[in-house]
Motif scaffolding. Structure first.
Motif, PDB file in Angstrom:
ATOM      1  N   TYR A  86       7.213  95.566  73.341  1.00  0.00           N
ATOM      2  CA  TYR A  86       8.562  95.953  73.719  1.00  0.00           C
ATOM      3  C   TYR A  86       8.931  95.222  74.993  1.00  0.00           C
ATOM      4  CZ  TYR A  86       6.659  99.385  77.085  1.00  0.00           C
ATOM      5  OH  TYR A  86       6.007 100.010  78.115  1.00  0.00           O
ATOM      6  N   TYR A  89      12.194  95.685  70.650  1.00  0.00           N
ATOM      7  CA  TYR A  89      10.895  96.112  70.128  1.00  0.00           C
ATOM      8  C   TYR A  89      10.528  95.288  68.893  1.00  0.00           C
ATOM      9  CZ  TYR A  89      12.447 100.252  72.720  1.00  0.00           C
ATOM     10  OH  TYR A  89      12.925 101.103  73.684  1.00  0.00           O
ATOM     11  N   ALA A 106      14.894  98.519  56.228  1.00  0.00           N
ATOM     12  CA  ALA A 106      14.801  99.054  57.581  1.00  0.00           C
ATOM     13  C   ALA A 106      15.131 100.546  57.612  1.00  0.00           C
ATOM     14  CB  ALA A 106      15.751  98.290  58.496  1.00  0.00           C
ATOM     15  N   PRO A 107      14.492 101.291  58.507  1.00  0.00           N
ATOM     16  CA  PRO A 107      14.824 102.717  58.662  1.00  0.00           C
ATOM     17  C   PRO A 107      16.258 102.900  59.138  1.00  0.00           C
ATOM     18  CG  PRO A 107      12.740 102.185  59.747  1.00  0.00           C
ATOM     19  CD  PRO A 107      13.377 100.888  59.381  1.00  0.00           C
ATOM     20  N   LEU A 127       9.497  94.549  61.779  1.00  0.00           N
ATOM     21  CA  LEU A 127      10.819  95.062  62.117  1.00  0.00           C
ATOM     22  C   LEU A 127      11.090  94.849  63.597  1.00  0.00           C
ATOM     23  CD1 LEU A 127      10.587  98.370  60.123  1.00  0.00           C
ATOM     24  CD2 LEU A 127      12.418  96.712  59.819  1.00  0.00           C
ATOM     25  N   TYR A 158      14.268 109.408  60.836  1.00  0.00           N
ATOM     26  CA  TYR A 158      14.811 108.260  60.127  1.00  0.00           C
ATOM     27  C   TYR A 158      14.515 108.387  58.637  1.00  0.00           C
ATOM     28  CZ  TYR A 158      15.202 105.647  64.544  1.00  0.00           C
ATOM     29  OH  TYR A 158      15.529 105.223  65.799  1.00  0.00           O
ATOM     30  N   GLN A 218      17.148 104.368  68.175  1.00  0.00           N
ATOM     31  CA  GLN A 218      16.728 102.985  68.053  1.00  0.00           C
ATOM     32  C   GLN A 218      17.315 102.446  66.757  1.00  0.00           C
ATOM     33  OE1 GLN A 218      12.444 102.434  67.535  1.00  0.00           O
ATOM     34  NE2 GLN A 218      12.438 101.375  69.474  1.00  0.00           N
ATOM     35  N   PHE A 219      17.797 101.224  66.798  1.00  0.00           N
ATOM     36  CA  PHE A 219      18.420 100.621  65.623  1.00  0.00           C
ATOM     37  C   PHE A 219      17.574  99.450  65.151  1.00  0.00           C
ATOM     38  CE2 PHE A 219      22.166 103.135  65.905  1.00  0.00           C
ATOM     39  CZ  PHE A 219      22.329 103.382  67.263  1.00  0.00           C
ATOM     40  N   PHE A 220      17.386  99.372  63.847  1.00  0.00           N
ATOM     41  CA  PHE A 220      16.463  98.401  63.291  1.00  0.00           C
ATOM     42  C   PHE A 220      17.188  97.244  62.625  1.00  0.00           C
ATOM     43  CE2 PHE A 220      12.333 100.358  63.785  1.00  0.00           C
ATOM     44  CZ  PHE A 220      12.653 101.674  64.055  1.00  0.00           C
ATOM     45  N   GLY A 221      16.565  96.078  62.706  1.00  0.00           N
ATOM     46  CA  GLY A 221      17.008  94.936  61.933  1.00  0.00           C
ATOM     47  C   GLY A 221      16.544  95.069  60.497  1.00  0.00           C
ATOM     48  N   TYR A 244       7.884  95.870  65.654  1.00  0.00           N
ATOM     49  CA  TYR A 244       6.979  96.756  64.952  1.00  0.00           C
ATOM     50  C   TYR A 244       6.412  96.027  63.736  1.00  0.00           C
ATOM     51  CZ  TYR A 244       9.132 100.798  67.320  1.00  0.00           C
ATOM     52  OH  TYR A 244       9.588 101.703  68.241  1.00  0.00           O
ATOM     53  N   TYR A 281       8.660 104.453  71.575  1.00  0.00           N
ATOM     54  CA  TYR A 281       8.958 105.284  70.417  1.00  0.00           C
ATOM     55  C   TYR A 281       7.672 105.369  69.612  1.00  0.00           C
ATOM     56  CZ  TYR A 281      13.868 104.411  71.526  1.00  0.00           C
ATOM     57  OH  TYR A 281      15.093 104.344  72.150  1.00  0.00           O
ATOM     58  N   GLU A 304       1.359  96.357  73.113  1.00  0.00           N
ATOM     59  CA  GLU A 304       0.776  97.659  72.812  1.00  0.00           C
ATOM     60  C   GLU A 304      -0.585  97.553  72.138  1.00  0.00           C
ATOM     61  OE1 GLU A 304       2.007 100.975  73.469  1.00  0.00           O
ATOM     62  OE2 GLU A 304       2.854  99.597  74.917  1.00  0.00           O
ATOM     63  N   SER A 326      17.269  99.445  71.506  1.00  0.00           N
ATOM     64  CA  SER A 326      17.809 100.723  71.949  1.00  0.00           C
ATOM     65  C   SER A 326      18.624 100.465  73.198  1.00  0.00           C
ATOM     66  CB  SER A 326      16.697 101.736  72.216  1.00  0.00           C
ATOM     67  OG  SER A 326      15.922 101.342  73.342  1.00  0.00           O
TER      68      SER A 326
END
Lengths: 116, 109
Positions: free
Chosen positions: A49, A34, B42-43, A90, B36, A105-108, A36, B97, A59, A94
């Protein structure tokens, strides 16, 4: 363990210049990826995504594009930046199909882009 | 159109206070709800909720989901200055999401 990398961390670019932000994930295969954007004081806006190589869903109409040339690589690009493209970008991943698309979901670490 | 609304938008409290953050949603094909915490970058993930009425707890933080009334709350007890952050709620649909705008919490010493 899984890690997600993004670079650069900060970027200042003039209006009309091109953009390329890169994101890579390690330690997992076939992740959902993803992009953002977060404007100052605002929530996260989903831009793109991807559920697999070469598969991109957009999107929001804009002058940005995304590509996924490899399983764990996701690139955000623009041919000509606008002032409104400034923000905090970001990348996130996931779990892939095996883990279900509804996992956390994990963010950079993010890229802070300023367009002048 | 899918949407997630968080309230309040911002909150200022003193150390030791208890706060309740709200997240309401209208999302088709709901899968789960995530909380989060975002400080400078970052979150970072706090909780994932999929079932109604089951409280998730981690230290001074807890959260619960009501799938009938379509909302979740995040409680923080005995707040500390380190709790100052933006708290984001996200609802998960198929491959998507949807994030709320967040609640900015500031805890004063």
């Amino acid at each position: 363990s899984q890690t997600i990398h993004q670079w650069p961390a900060t970027l200042v670019q003039p209006v009309g210049s091109p953009l390329s932000l890169e994101c890579t994930v390690e330690g997992t295969s076939n992740p959902n990826l993803y992009w953002y954007r977060q404007a100052a004081g605002r929530g996260l806006q989903l831009l793109f995504y991807s559920v697999g190589i070469g598969q991109i869903s957009s999107e929001v109409p804009q002058n940005l594009s995304a590509s996924r040339p490899q399983d764990r690589q996701f690139i955000l690009s623009s041919k000509k930046l606008l002032l409104s493209d400034s923000g905090f970008y970001l990348c996130a991943w996931s779990g892939g199909l095996a883990g279900g698309p509804y996992n956390e979901q994990f963010f950079g670490p993010g890229t802070r882009l300023t367009v002048l | 159109e899918d949407k997630v609304v968080q309230s309040p938008l911002s909150l200022v409290v003193h150390e030791g206070d208890t706060v309740t953050l709200n997240c309401s949603y209208e999302v088709t094909n709901f899968r789960s709800l995530l909380w989060y915490k975002q400080e400078k970058k970052a979150p970072t993930f706090l909780f994932m909720l999929t079932s109604s009425g089951i409280e998730k707890k981690s230290g001074r933080l807890s959260s619960i989901l009501d799938k009938k009334e379509l909302f979740s709350i995040l409680n923080i007890t005995a707040t500390q200055t380190g709790d100052s952050a933006i708290y984001l709620c996200a609802v998960v649909g198929p491959y998507k999401y949807i994030f709320g705008t967040g609640t900015r919490l500031k805890v004063l010493a």
